[in-house]
Write a protein that holds these residues in place. Structure first.
Motif, PDB file in Angstrom:
ATOM      1  N   ARG A 106       6.877   6.648   1.112  1.00 11.17           N
ATOM      2  CA  ARG A 106       6.170   6.860  -0.127  1.00 11.17           C
ATOM      3  C   ARG A 106       6.134   8.346  -0.381  1.00 11.17           C
ATOM      4  NH1 ARG A 106       1.113   3.420   1.131  1.00 11.17           N
ATOM      5  NH2 ARG A 106      -0.051   4.761  -0.236  1.00 11.17           N
ATOM      6  N   TYR A 108       4.598  11.353  -1.312  1.00 13.35           N
ATOM      7  CA  TYR A 108       3.222  11.737  -1.531  1.00 13.35           C
ATOM      8  C   TYR A 108       3.074  13.051  -2.234  1.00 13.35           C
ATOM      9  CZ  TYR A 108       0.934   7.878   0.615  1.00 13.35           C
ATOM     10  OH  TYR A 108       0.444   6.635   0.874  1.00 13.35           O
ATOM     11  N   HIS A 109       4.165  13.667  -2.548  1.00 13.81           N
ATOM     12  CA  HIS A 109       4.040  14.957  -3.198  1.00 13.81           C
ATOM     13  C   HIS A 109       4.110  14.767  -4.697  1.00 13.81           C
ATOM     14  CE1 HIS A 109       4.065  17.245   0.495  1.00 13.81           C
ATOM     15  NE2 HIS A 109       4.721  16.210   0.936  1.00 13.81           N
ATOM     16  N   TYR A 190      -5.196  -0.565   1.637  1.00 19.38           N
ATOM     17  CA  TYR A 190      -4.998  -0.496   3.091  1.00 19.38           C
ATOM     18  C   TYR A 190      -6.315  -0.428   3.831  1.00 19.38           C
ATOM     19  CZ  TYR A 190      -0.197   0.016   1.826  1.00 19.38           C
ATOM     20  OH  TYR A 190       1.031  -0.217   1.276  1.00 19.38           O
ATOM     21  N   ARG A 327      -9.311   5.476  -5.680  1.00 20.81           N
ATOM     22  CA  ARG A 327      -9.477   4.904  -4.352  1.00 20.81           C
ATOM     23  C   ARG A 327     -10.587   3.860  -4.305  1.00 20.81           C
ATOM     24  NH1 ARG A 327      -5.828   5.174  -1.170  1.00 20.81           N
ATOM     25  NH2 ARG A 327      -5.051   4.470  -3.136  1.00 20.81           N
TER      26      ARG A 327
ATOM     27  N   GLY B 154      -1.123  11.385  -4.561  1.00 22.02           N
ATOM     28  CA  GLY B 154      -1.481  12.591  -3.828  1.00 22.02           C
ATOM     29  C   GLY B 154      -0.872  12.643  -2.438  1.00 22.02           C
ATOM     30  N   ASP B 155      -1.260  13.680  -1.693  1.00 22.54           N
ATOM     31  CA  ASP B 155      -0.684  13.949  -0.379  1.00 22.54           C
ATOM     32  C   ASP B 155      -1.375  13.103   0.691  1.00 22.54           C
ATOM     33  OD1 ASP B 155       0.075  15.128   2.071  1.00 22.54           O
ATOM     34  OD2 ASP B 155       0.426  17.034   1.088  1.00 22.54           O
ATOM     35  N   LEU B 156      -0.576  12.405   1.468  1.00 17.87           N
ATOM     36  CA  LEU B 156      -1.093  11.542   2.526  1.00 17.87           C
ATOM     37  C   LEU B 156      -2.038  12.292   3.460  1.00 17.87           C
ATOM     38  CD1 LEU B 156      -0.955   8.852   4.055  1.00 17.87           C
ATOM     39  CD2 LEU B 156       0.980   9.772   5.317  1.00 17.87           C
ATOM     40  N   TYR B 348      -0.753   5.349   7.830  1.00 17.38           N
ATOM     41  CA  TYR B 348      -1.999   5.763   7.257  1.00 17.38           C
ATOM     42  C   TYR B 348      -1.930   5.882   5.746  1.00 17.38           C
ATOM     43  CZ  TYR B 348      -2.407   6.875  12.129  1.00 17.38           C
ATOM     44  OH  TYR B 348      -2.404   6.781  13.491  1.00 17.38           O
ATOM     45  N   ASP B 349      -3.089   5.668   5.181  1.00 16.95           N
ATOM     46  CA  ASP B 349      -3.234   5.850   3.757  1.00 16.95           C
ATOM     47  C   ASP B 349      -4.284   6.944   3.604  1.00 16.95           C
ATOM     48  OD1 ASP B 349      -4.107   3.618   0.972  1.00 16.95           O
ATOM     49  OD2 ASP B 349      -2.790   5.376   1.078  1.00 16.95           O
ATOM     50  N   GLN B 350      -4.281   7.648   2.535  1.00 23.27           N
ATOM     51  CA  GLN B 350      -5.312   8.654   2.319  1.00 23.27           C
ATOM     52  C   GLN B 350      -6.475   7.987   1.604  1.00 23.27           C
ATOM     53  OE1 GLN B 350      -7.698  11.028   2.643  1.00 23.27           O
ATOM     54  NE2 GLN B 350      -5.947  12.218   3.284  1.00 23.27           N
TER      55      GLN B 350
END
Lengths: 478, 478
Positions: A106, A108-109, A190, A327, B154-156, B348-350
């Protein structure tokens, strides 16, 4: 300092089994680890490096992107790519360079290495229609002085008023039957799944699942010691014979719009599975990740809505209908699992911010949320139709079969060609089009399955969809 | 419907070992489970029930609060308490009623059953000083149209700019040495700890820990299969002999301000532990949960700042210095663990919202965050001094010993009395004062340890602190 390009001398072999970008990744990673490229060094642009190595920009882009994702590079806006200190730190522990696996990680950036103008990512949503002003206003309202309680810890299970709104909403659109007390709020799918697996691990030894799953779910499962039994997928869902032969105490499903293949679990199979659960005492886990979005006449309600025996666990998210960065997700637990959650509740912390929970509650209470959902459903239906039409325009039934239509935010194109999925994706990327493979999601060692390309349309405009498909068609015809 | 009060006939025994509120809880729970109190029934108020049963309101309040926390009751503002359907559902699976354990469960309900005016909770912060207007403004800025990327995933690892700010901040106030790449953002301390335990479980079989830990940590550990070795606590931290005798591969510590007992790990012991870690290859986990707040002259930097061998994992949170509902925390991973995190990063997810991450980044970048920290440090120092003075005023050295001062947001009063902790807490509650026990946090079966009461002062005003201590003193002297 800038890396001296003449020092970059990878031995690249286009004929090798390993893709070019993987070879290049391994080379650069090795140079960083050995200290030959020091920290804070500026790397050549993709154009420069491609020209130096006499290869196309695509494998350079992919290699850089992977190094970025892995933390060896950092992108400084308007300056370029620089090495981080990770290489030096990491080299002290002698890690083996792992070339990126075939499955795309994925991204993420938020700002990609080179902007890929036509990114058919399945997780993308149309944030241009996100009601930012209204959301900001409600968030500010939540932060007002008389609401200072909302700045403390909040309800472990999630804010009660939000759970009440969710119960009502789910009943309305998906037929879910539950009281607000059965809902547990989470910080994304998740997190909710992780919570659920914690609850299930007491009595579930074997988990059966659709033979293709999202890589995030695969990775999460790796943290648990459930045995896995993959269930083969047919046009109308999982193979029931495989279920009958399994020893599973729980089955993980995406019945509304299978991920990634997009089929919908038929009524017949739903009834059979619910009966299986009743007979065996097993659980059915329904991940209804894009359940708000059905476009065809057949309105198929949730599996949970037909469950009279408390066997179905329902999972949903706000990441698609609102946006991922809020989230927020939810679990609807049947009574037995809810009881277990409450008994063990000291084990859990609420990771979803009470501020956002309250904001969403206000948004739902005002009716604006429901208006937003209707608007987005119409918008996505339109994009769905545009994508379908564009694919049909460029690919005859001889060229390829389009599947997974009628719901959600993605569909698939199964190409009748000898070319490998990975190759097709690389070719597309050269035309600035990013599409996604499906073979990486398989749990089975599938022999030569025809390449099936995933197109997510949530994040693209109508024009981008049309242009993207056109370029894709051009790319793969060469 | 209202519950017929005359039907409520618990047999309560004030002389029994089991506290009154526990007896009452079990009785009401039993009535609900048996269906004699049906769902959606309105319970009598605490005053009414106390009068009926001829007992004080306190045990009724505590029993109701526990039933609320367990999901058997729901509070409808301005209407009262009603039974939920949980009892009926739960009774179908024949759960055994577990009376509330001695340890107080974290009260997750923002509006308590009966407002307790003087709540010395350790997790409370002074939200009246939270910079709400500024925060709301920055959040709105994050949601502006040109920032719509922030609405996607976004970033992980957490937003890069925020990690850079955190690295700088931690270096400044705690001497932590790390690059932003070593930081992993989380959605609160328990999330960060959970992530860490995931990373450690590969090579840690035994975890040593201070012999008293926060109940959330205890519960989290129960999800893992580490063997636990408790380390006895001395005035200056863990007993080194216990460490030397342990087989642990990692040690969990709160070195700056032990939770709950408040002692600071001495320099001598820090040096020894760092050497232990170097010799054995073990990890030291430093939970610096209230590290920003030191009030005495001795500025003790973090353990991590003295670590030259990459053995210390540093954990911190924004829940105290800002507010808990933002749900932001961080891990600083040594290189070997960072490498493991990155390799497994698909697992992992953020969970922390990128929107809040970006908001915090802007807040830190503007300098406002640092000003806020300084302001809060001064404010909490003042409250610390007020509490200390109030305790000294009402309790002579013969009556009790005050410990854990000089740092953080709580201190302790060890009373020289035969009365049990639980009894003292109940007496205090009758005067509208909520204080907290420490015996519940112990991992050891401690025989008659003098009752040690925890007073958190973060969430109370100066006047509330003084009045609360005064009432506490009155309550326990009877």
């Amino acid at each position: 300092m800038e890396v001296d390009m003449l020092q970059l001398t990878p031995k690249l072999d286009e004929a090798a089994k390993e893709a070019l970008y993987q070879q290049l990744y391994r080379y650069i990673h090795g140079e960083i680890m050995a200290g030959r490229i020091p920290p804070h060094a500026k790397l050549p642009s993709t154009r420069q490096l491609a020209a130096l190595l006499k290869i196309s920009r695509t494998p350079v882009t992919l290699a850089y992107e992977q190094l970025l994702a892995d933390g060896y590079l950092i992108s400084k806006p308007r300056c370029g790519l620089f090495t981080t200190e990770l290489g030096i730190c990491a080299s002290q522990v002698q890690t083996k360079a792992e070339p990126p696996a075939d499955s795309p990680r994925r991204s993420y950036h938020a700002v990609p290495v080179d902007s890929v103008p036509f990114d058919f990512g399945y997780g993308s949503v149309d944030v241009r229609h996100f009601p930012m002003t209204k959301w900001a206003k409600l968030m500010t309202q939540c932060l007002s002085a008389e609401n200072h309680y909302s700045l403390l810890y909040g309800d472990l299970q999630g804010e009660a008023e939000l759970r009440a709104q969710i119960a009502r909403y789910l009943h309305q659109i998906r037929g879910v039957r539950c009281s607000p007390d059965q809902i547990v709020i989470g910080a994304g799918t998740y997190h909710s799944l992780d919570l659920l697996f914690q609850l299930l691990k007491e009595d579930v030894k074997t988990l059966a699942l659709e033979s293709a799953v999202n890589d995030g779910v695969k990775a999460l499962l790796a943290q648990y010691s459930f045995a896995h039994e993959p269930l083969r997928l047919e046009d109308d869902g999982v193979c029931l014979e495989d279920v009958a032969n399994s020893k599973a105490q729980a089955i993980y499903l995406t019945p509304s719009h299978q991920f990634p293949y997009g089929m919908t679990l038929s009524s017949r199979k739903r009834a059979w599975l619910l009966d299986w659960a009743r007979r065996t005492g097993g659980y059915l886990i329904e991940n209804d990740y894009d359940g708000e979005f059905r476009y065809d006449a057949r309105q198929i309600p949730s599996l949970q809505s037909e469950d009279d025996n408390g066997r179905v666990v329902y999972i949903g998210t706000f990441s698609r209908v609102l946006c991922p960065s809020i989230r927020l997700s939810y679990l609807v637990l049947p009574p037995a699992l809810l009881d277990r959650f409450l008994t063990k509740s000291n084990s859990y912390d609420q990771y979803a911010s009470p501020i956002f929970q309250k904001t969403l509650y206000l948004f739902m209470e005002s009716g604006d949320f429901h208006r937003h959902v209707r608007k987005m459903r119409a918008l996505y239906k339109h994009k769905h139709d545009v994508l379908l039409q564009a694919l049909q325009e460029h690919f005859s039934p001889d060229d390829g079969t389009i599947t997974g239509t009628g719901a959600g935010l993605h569909m698939l194109l199964r190409l009748h060609t000898e070319q490998k999925e990975e190759k097709l994706i690389e070719k597309a990327l050269r035309q600035g089009v990013k599409v996604y493979p499906t073979s990486a999601y398989s749990l089975l060692f599938a022999p030569s399955v025809p390449p099936t390309i995933l197109f997510g349309f949530g994040g693209l405009s109508e024009e981008e969809i049309r242009e993207g498909v056109k370029r894709f068609a051009q790319a793969v015809s060469n």
